[in-house]
Motif scaffolding. Structure first.
Motif, PDB file in Angstrom:
ATOM      1  N   GLU A   1     -12.470   5.283   0.612  1.00 48.80           N
ATOM      2  CA  GLU A   1     -12.518   5.580   2.054  1.00 48.80           C
ATOM      3  C   GLU A   1     -12.642   7.076   2.296  1.00 48.80           C
ATOM      4  O   GLU A   1     -12.393   7.548   3.403  1.00 48.80           O
ATOM      5  CB  GLU A   1     -11.285   5.000   2.753  1.00 48.80           C
TER       6      GLU A   1
ATOM      7  N   GLY B   1     -12.666   2.446   8.065  1.00 55.78           N
ATOM      8  CA  GLY B   1     -12.051   3.274   9.108  1.00 55.78           C
ATOM      9  C   GLY B   1     -11.969   4.733   8.676  1.00 55.78           C
ATOM     10  O   GLY B   1     -12.560   5.624   9.303  1.00 55.78           O
ATOM     11  N   ASP B   2     -11.248   4.979   7.595  1.00 58.99           N
ATOM     12  CA  ASP B   2     -11.146   6.345   7.114  1.00 58.99           C
ATOM     13  C   ASP B   2     -12.491   6.871   6.613  1.00 58.99           C
ATOM     14  O   ASP B   2     -12.790   8.052   6.760  1.00 58.99           O
ATOM     15  CB  ASP B   2     -10.103   6.437   5.980  1.00 58.99           C
TER      16      ASP B   2
ATOM     17  N   ARG C   1       0.876  -1.177   0.000  1.00 57.57           N
ATOM     18  CA  ARG C   1       0.000   0.000   0.000  1.00 57.57           C
ATOM     19  C   ARG C   1       0.909   1.221   0.000  1.00 57.57           C
ATOM     20  O   ARG C   1       1.723   1.390   0.916  1.00 57.57           O
ATOM     21  CB  ARG C   1      -0.944   0.022   1.200  1.00 57.57           C
TER      22      ARG C   1
HETATM   23  C1  GLV Z   1      -8.500   1.274   5.667  1.00 56.02           C
HETATM   24  O1  GLV Z   1      -7.528   1.829   5.253  1.00 56.02           O
HETATM   25  C2  GLV Z   1      -9.512   1.950   6.398  1.00 56.02           C
HETATM   26  O2  GLV Z   1      -9.351   3.160   6.594  1.00 56.02           O
HETATM   27  O3  GLV Z   1     -10.467   1.294   6.832  1.00 56.02           O
END
Ligand code: GLV
Ligand code: MG
Length: 301
Positions: free
Chosen positions: A133, A159-160, A68
Motif C-alpha cells: 500500500e 486506500g493507503d 494487523r
Molecule cells: C488498507 O489498509 C488500505 O489502506 O487500503
C-alpha cells in the motif's frame, strides 16, 4: 507454508471488543483485529490486552485468527508483536504487516517472531500477510513476496496506496472520475503476479462503500477473475458476498472435472489436444481446471 481459505478477510477495530463476537460469527475465513488504522493512536497500546483476551477466550471455530500490527516504522510495532504473541501464544495464526516497503521490513518481523517462538517454546509457527500500500512497496513487491517462508498472502491496500501515489480518489469506484478501466489495474496486476510467482495468495483491497453490496460483488468478481484468492471486508455484510464470489460454483467444478476427464482420455489415445462442447482442451486448460478443483477441495466443495 499453510494453505488456507481466505475468500473473506474481515477487519475489526482492536479497540472495539463489543464487535469481536459478531465478526467471528460472520462466516469470514479470516478475521483480523486491527491494531493499526482502525484503532485510535491513543488506544493502540490498551487494545493489545483486548486482542489477547479475544484470541484466548472466544470460540473462533475454524476462523483464521489474525491481527494487523502497526507498521515497523512506528514505535508500536515491537510492542504489538511481543505483547500479543507472548499473551496469545498458539491462539494466533497470522500477523498482517501493513505498509511494507521492502524485504527488510518482512525480515524484521520474521526475526522477532523466530526469537519469540523459541523463547516461549511455541509449537506452531505464526504466518505472515503483508500489505502492499506504498508505492515503494509495489516497486519492491517481487522481493517482498519471497522475503520469508512465513509469508502466506499479499494484500493490495488501495486506500493507503492511493494516498502514497498522490491519487485523488480513495474508493474503488468513483463515478466522478472518468478513468478508463480499473484505476488500480497496474497495481492489482503487479501484486497478483508477484504473489503467484512466489506461490502465495493475493488478496484484494478493502471496499469502503459497505452499503453498496452490488458494487462490492462486482469488485470481488473482477479480483477473482484476475487470480485473487479473496478480498478484504470492512463490514460483516460483505463476508457472504466475498465467500460466494471466490468459491467456484458447482457448474464450474463439474466443468473442470469434465475437462480433466477429456484431457486424460485424449492423452490415453495419444493426443495432446481435444475438445469439449466446442472448446479446445489442451494442457493449459488442464491447468485452469486443476486450479478450480484444488480450490474446491480446499473449500470442501
Ligand atoms: C488498507 O489498509 C488500505 O489502506 O487500503
Ligand atoms: Mg492501509
Amino acid at each position: 507454508m499453510t494453505v488456507r481459505a481466505r475468500r473473506s478477510e474481515l477487519a475489526t477495530p482492536a479497540s472495539n471488543d463489543w464487535m469481536f463476537t459478531t465478526a467471528i460469527e460472520s462466516g469470514a475465513d479470516l478475521v483480523f483485529l486491527d491494531l493499526e488504522d482502525a484503532t485510535l493512536p491513543s488506544e493502540r497500546e490498551a487494545a493489545r490486552g483486548k486482542v489477547i483476551t479475544a484470541l484466548c477466550e472466544l470460540d473462533w471455530g475454524t476462523t483464521v485468527r489474525a491481527i494487523r500490527m502497526n507498521g515497523i516504522d512506528t514505535h508500536w510495532a515491537y510492542g504489538d508483536v511481543i505483547e500479543v504473541v507472548t499473551g496469545a501464544r498458539e491462539a494466533l495464526d497470522i500477523i498482517i504487516v501493513p505498509k511494507v516497503r521492502s524485504a527488510r521490513d518482512v525480515w524484521w518481523v520474521d526475526i522477532l517472531l523466530t526469537q519469540l517462538e523459541e523463547q516461549l517454546g511455541l509449537t506452531k509457527r505464526i504466518g505472515l500477510e503483508v500489505l502492499i500500500e506504498e508505492t515503494e512497496g509495489l516497486q519492491n513487491v517481487d522481493e517482498i513476496a519471497r522475503a520469508s517462508d512465513r509469508l502466506e498472502a499479499i494484500i493490495f491496500g488501495a486506500g493507503d496506496f492511493s494516498a502514497s501515489q498522490g491519487a485523488r480518489v480513495d474508493t474503488n469506484f468513483d463515478p466522478l472520475i472518468d478513468f478508463p478501466g480499473d484505476f488500480w489495474g497496474y497495481a492489482r496486476a503487479r501484486v497478483v503476479v508477484a504473489a503467484r510467482a512466489a506461490g502465495v495468495d493475493a488478496i484484494d483491497a478493502p471496499f469502503p462503500k459497505y452499503q453498496d453490496p452490488q458494487a462490492y460483488g462486482i469488485a470481488c468478481d473482477r479480483a477473482g477473475a484476475m487470480g485473487y484468492a479473496g478480498k478484504w471486508a470492512i463490514h460483516p455484510s460483505q463476508v457472504e458476498i466475498a465467500n460466494t464470489a471466490f468459491s467456484p460454483t458447482p457448474e464450474e467444478i463439474a466443468h473442470a472435472r469434465k475437462v480433466v476427464e477429456t484431457y486424460r482420455a485424449a492423452e490415453t489415445s495419444g493426443r495432446g489436444a481435444s475438445a469439449l462442447d466446442g472448446m479446445l482442451v489442451d494442457a493449459a486448460h488442464l491447468r485452469h481446471a486443476d486450479n478450480i478443483t484444488r480450490r474446491a477441495d480446499l473449500l470442501g466443495l
